[in-house]
Design a protein around this motif. Structure first.
Motif, short mmCIF file in Angstrom:
data_model
loop_
_atom_site.label_atom_id
_atom_site.label_comp_id
_atom_site.label_asym_id
_atom_site.label_seq_id
_atom_site.Cartn_x
_atom_site.Cartn_y
_atom_site.Cartn_z
N ILE A 282 12.18 -3.22 11.10
CA ILE A 282 11.50 -2.12 10.42
C ILE A 282 10.52 -1.41 11.36
CG2 ILE A 282 9.72 -3.67 9.54
CD1 ILE A 282 11.13 -0.54 7.76
N ASP A 283 9.99 -2.12 12.34
CA ASP A 283 9.05 -1.52 13.27
C ASP A 283 9.71 -0.45 14.15
OD1 ASP A 283 7.07 -3.17 12.29
OD2 ASP A 283 7.37 -4.71 13.84
N PHE A 284 11.04 -0.46 14.20
CA PHE A 284 11.77 0.48 15.05
C PHE A 284 12.60 1.45 14.20
CE2 PHE A 284 10.91 -3.41 17.26
CZ PHE A 284 10.41 -2.98 18.47
N MET A 285 12.20 1.59 12.94
CA MET A 285 12.85 2.51 12.02
C MET A 285 11.77 3.41 11.40
SD MET A 285 15.27 -0.41 10.28
CE MET A 285 15.91 0.66 8.99
N PRO A 286 11.28 4.37 12.15
CA PRO A 286 10.12 5.16 11.72
C PRO A 286 10.33 5.92 10.42
CG PRO A 286 11.20 6.18 13.61
CD PRO A 286 11.79 4.82 13.46
N ASP A 287 11.56 6.24 10.08
CA ASP A 287 11.81 7.01 8.86
C ASP A 287 12.09 6.13 7.64
OD1 ASP A 287 11.54 9.39 10.29
OD2 ASP A 287 13.66 9.38 10.87
N ALA A 288 12.09 4.82 7.84
CA ALA A 288 12.41 3.91 6.74
C ALA A 288 11.17 3.62 5.90
CB ALA A 288 12.98 2.61 7.28
N ASP A 289 11.38 3.46 4.61
CA ASP A 289 10.31 3.08 3.70
C ASP A 289 10.19 1.55 3.72
OD1 ASP A 289 9.39 2.02 0.99
OD2 ASP A 289 8.88 4.15 0.81
N PRO A 290 9.04 0.99 4.11
CA PRO A 290 8.90 -0.47 4.21
C PRO A 290 9.22 -1.20 2.91
CG PRO A 290 7.08 0.61 5.31
CD PRO A 290 7.83 1.69 4.59
N ALA A 291 8.79 -0.64 1.79
CA ALA A 291 9.06 -1.30 0.51
C ALA A 291 10.56 -1.34 0.22
CB ALA A 291 8.32 -0.58 -0.60
N GLU A 292 11.23 -0.23 0.54
CA GLU A 292 12.68 -0.17 0.32
C GLU A 292 13.40 -1.13 1.26
OE1 GLU A 292 15.81 3.45 -0.52
OE2 GLU A 292 13.77 3.97 0.11
N PHE A 293 12.92 -1.19 2.48
CA PHE A 293 13.50 -2.11 3.46
C PHE A 293 13.37 -3.55 3.00
CE2 PHE A 293 13.04 -4.92 7.10
CZ PHE A 293 14.14 -4.60 7.88
N ASP A 294 12.17 -3.93 2.56
CA ASP A 294 11.94 -5.30 2.09
C ASP A 294 12.82 -5.61 0.89
OD1 ASP A 294 10.07 -5.68 4.06
OD2 ASP A 294 8.33 -5.31 2.76
N ALA A 295 13.00 -4.62 0.02
CA ALA A 295 13.85 -4.83 -1.16
C ALA A 295 15.29 -5.08 -0.74
CB ALA A 295 13.77 -3.63 -2.10
N GLN A 296 15.76 -4.34 0.26
CA GLN A 296 17.13 -4.55 0.75
C GLN A 296 17.28 -5.91 1.40
OE1 GLN A 296 19.60 -1.96 2.85
NE2 GLN A 296 18.91 -0.09 1.84
N MET A 297 16.29 -6.33 2.17
CA MET A 297 16.37 -7.63 2.81
C MET A 297 16.40 -8.74 1.77
SD MET A 297 16.68 -7.22 6.03
CE MET A 297 16.38 -8.89 6.57
N GLN A 298 15.61 -8.60 0.71
CA GLN A 298 15.61 -9.61 -0.34
C GLN A 298 16.94 -9.62 -1.08
OE1 GLN A 298 13.05 -11.91 -0.91
NE2 GLN A 298 14.79 -12.80 -2.01
N GLN A 299 17.51 -8.43 -1.30
CA GLN A 299 18.82 -8.35 -1.94
C GLN A 299 19.88 -9.03 -1.08
OE1 GLN A 299 20.42 -4.39 -2.27
NE2 GLN A 299 21.90 -4.96 -3.84
N LEU A 300 19.80 -8.81 0.23
CA LEU A 300 20.73 -9.46 1.14
C LEU A 300 20.64 -10.97 1.00
CD1 LEU A 300 21.45 -8.64 4.83
CD2 LEU A 300 20.64 -10.91 4.25
N GLU A 301 19.43 -11.50 1.02
CA GLU A 301 19.25 -12.94 0.94
C GLU A 301 19.73 -13.49 -0.41
OE1 GLU A 301 15.78 -16.29 1.78
OE2 GLU A 301 15.51 -14.20 2.38
N ASP A 302 19.44 -12.77 -1.48
CA ASP A 302 19.84 -13.23 -2.82
C ASP A 302 21.35 -13.24 -2.99
OD1 ASP A 302 17.16 -13.47 -3.45
OD2 ASP A 302 17.06 -11.59 -4.57
N GLU A 303 22.00 -12.16 -2.55
CA GLU A 303 23.43 -12.00 -2.81
C GLU A 303 24.32 -12.66 -1.77
OE1 GLU A 303 24.20 -7.83 -3.12
OE2 GLU A 303 23.04 -7.59 -4.97
N LEU A 304 23.95 -12.53 -0.51
CA LEU A 304 24.84 -12.97 0.55
C LEU A 304 24.57 -14.40 1.01
CD1 LEU A 304 24.93 -9.72 2.70
CD2 LEU A 304 26.40 -10.39 0.82
#
Length: 327
Positions: free
Chosen positions: A254-276
């Motif tokens: 996330i530190d190298f994705m200046p246009d990314a929303d941190p909250a959205e990024f964290d939500a995606q990472m959690q979704q990845l862990e939950d589902e995959l």
């Protein structure tokens, strides 16, 4: 793309690391973040080690965490585990060779799974800046922009998750450790069975509405240099047996994705862990236990990320009364 990127390298068939020789991602991290990463990895249950035994009531399981990538370093690992494989009477893997062929056939016979066959292309559904970045990323992977524009977002995410330095090996479809194990099992006439149905895996990859997949594609465009650095770190950490380190380091992208929303990024990472990871780990435990009921010596091989954590396979087995020890 970050969801596809981490999943691809930690749990799915991918490509040869020898073609990606960038310095590791940790060299790009701030000192305080690197210290935090080491602490987080050290605190993760079963966060280090690829090769394990689980024992219960006189029954023994052998478990191996894999990376699914072709790499010359796999030869030594295969030689190390060969005695356990040779005395096994079944090998459990995420997907058998037959399953992988069936999945490819399913996609080939249903082009709308991967391609937008009706309606506007991605050019019309992404803003110009985002599309130009994705187009350039596609071209760097020998995928023409006009073809990328017609791909379903989930499929394009998986394609762009592959660093340009590794596309040739991916196209060559070289076998990783899982494939090597299955080939050896066939030579020994050891049956191979899947931990899950390939249809379930395909559904997981395609999960989410078109709009949700498109949002994920917008969110997570990663520069090729960052991808190259990450794959170098993931491969090195795997062969060092540092599975938790390889998993947790992805959070710092996330530190190298200046246009990314941190909250959205964290939500995606959690979704990845939950589902995959979490859900699949839980689903695999009954399959493993059923195999134990009908076989004397069971060898289980799956992506290394599934070993570690409070909801990892090893912790779930320990919770079920198995004694888990490294080999």
């Amino acid at each position: 793309m970050i969801r596809a990127f981490v999943f691809l390298f930690m749990t799915m068939p991918a490509m040869a690391s020898a073609l990606c020789s960038a310095e590791g991602f940790e060299n790009l991290m701030a000192a305080e973040d690197l210290a935090e990463l080491h602490t987080l990895s050290a605190q993760t249950p079963f966060g280090a080690g690829l090769y394990w035994t689980a024992e219960k009531d006189g029954t023994e399981l052998v478990l191996l965490g894999t990376m699914h990538l072709p790499d010359p370093r796999h030869d030594a690992l295969l030689a190390r585990v060969a005695p356990d494989l040779e005395r096994s009477d079944i090998l459990l893997v995420e997907a058998t060779l037959e399953d992988q062929a069936a999945l490819q056939t399913q996609i080939a016979n249903n082009p709308d799974m991967m391609m937008i066959t009706n309606g506007p292309s991605l050019i019309d559904q992404l803003d110009e800046t985002t599309w130009n970045i994705i187009r350039e990323a596609s071209i760097a992977r020998d995928l023409p922009g006009f073809m990328a524009a017609k791909m379903q977002p989930w499929a394009l995410s998986m394609t762009l998750a592959i660093p340009p330095c590794a596309m040739a090996a991916m196209t060559a479809n070289d076998a990783g450790l899982d494939g090597m194990l299955m080939v050896r099992a066939a030579e020994l006439n050891i049956p191979v069975a899947a931990l899950e149905a390939w249809q379930d895996m395909l559904a997981l990859l395609m999960a989410g509405t078109f709009e949700e997949q498109l949002a994920a594609l917008r969110l997570s465009v990663v520069e090729p240099a960052i991808q190259d650095a990450m794959i170098s770190t993931l491969m090195d950490s795997y062969f060092e047996g540092e599975t938790a380190y390889g998993w947790h380091i992805s959070k710092y992208v996330i530190d190298f994705m200046p246009d990314a929303d941190p909250a959205e990024f964290d939500a995606q990472m959690q979704q990845l862990e939950d589902e995959l990871l979490t859900a699949r780990n839980q689903n695999w435990i009954p399959v493993i236990k059923n195999a134990v009921q009908s076989h004397d010596a069971v060898f289980v091989a799956f992506g290394a990320a599934h070993l570690m954590g409070e909801t990892g396979v090893l912790q779930l087995l320990e919770n079920d009364g198995w004694t888990v020890t490294p080999r």
